[in-house]
Design a protein around this motif. Structure first.
Motif: not given
Ligand code: 6PG
Length: 240
Positions: A45-47, A69-71, A147-151
């Motif tokens: 959601n953030t971006p 970067g992920d899907e 603390g996850h990023t991308a997937s």
């Molecule tokens: C996804 C994203 C994931 C996301 C974080 C933060 O596919 O969900 O790539 O890594 O960046 O979960 O999500 P929010 O911006 O919604 O807090």
């Protein structure tokens, strides 16, 4: 962790405005230097407000190359699709050549086939061989409360994949495709966009270098990273 490069903003609107300016500065520099700008998008959601704000940007769109970067392993028109969100918010409204926008393939027979195909797309686009990593001009990342990023989720096999560009992840039984840690760390520039008080605990461990890195996967991102936080996420974590 080396002293992280952090900027704190009062709210999402201020963070979004600064992120728009930063992305456009990176684009201007990359295009001036190499004639193109290679950008990998974050999901979640953030971006989304950032993507919406880019519709009005004055930039040579014909030199932008967009990746993800992920899907989530869902069709483009599925409400969970990261690419679907970015198309609706931004990419359907700017004249980036369609052959320069590369959603991750999620209609293949299986996620591993899709991962292999996206690796080929990256190799062809960046002109690299097996064993080499593309150097993105900018990779946008978010971070979850865990603390996850991308997937790249805590304590998953995706965290230790070192010889691939793309790997298959899983979240609550839903397959994911994701950049690997070494691919992300090869970027010229990484920009984290993190908002919300529920991110404080993970940020404290990540900036403090405490806890199991595989419990807070964003700690594994040791490349040239800049962190944009809103005040809610930074409260009690970052001294202003
Ligand atoms: C996804 C994203 C994931 C996301 C974080 C933060 O596919 O969900 O790539 O890594 O960046 O979960 O999500 P929010 O911006 O919604 O807090």
């Amino acid at each position: 962790m080396a002293t992280p490069n952090i900027r704190v903003f009062p709210d999402l609107a201020a963070l979004t405005a600064a992120a728009k300016q930063f992305v456009l500065e990176q684009a201007t520099g990359a295009i001036a230097q190499g004639g193109q700008f290679t950008l990998a998008l974050a999901g979640g959601n953030t971006p989304k407000p950032l993507y919406e704000s880019l519709v009005s940007a004055d930039t040579p769109w014909s030199q932008w190359h967009i990746f993800w970067g992920d899907e989530r392993y869902v069709p483009l028109d599925h409400p969970d699709s990261n690419a679907g969100m970015a198309f609706q918010a931004w990419l359907n409204h700017v004249p980036i050549p369609k052959n320069q926008i590369h959603p991750m393939p999620t209609a293949d027979a299986d996620p591993q086939t899709a991962a292999d195909r996206y690796e080929q797309t990256l190799r062809q686009t960046f002109g690299i061989r097996e064993g080499e990593f593309p150097r993105f001009d900018l990779i946008l990342l978010g971070m979850g409360p865990d603390g996850h990023t991308a997937s790249l989720f805590p304590h998953t096999a995706a965290l230790t994949v070192g010889d691939r560009l793309i790997t298959v992840g899983n979240k609550d039984g839903q397959a994911r495709l994701t950049f690997t840690v070494p691919l992300i760390n090869h970027a010229r520039q990484i920009l984290f966009l993190v908002t919300g008080a529920n991110k404080q605990t993970a940020l404290r461990h990540i900036f403090g270098g405490t806890g199991d890195p595989h419990l807070y996967p964003a700690r594994l991102i040791t490349g040239n990273a800049l962190w944009f936080l809103d005040q809610a996420a930074a409260e009690g974590v970052v001294q202003n």
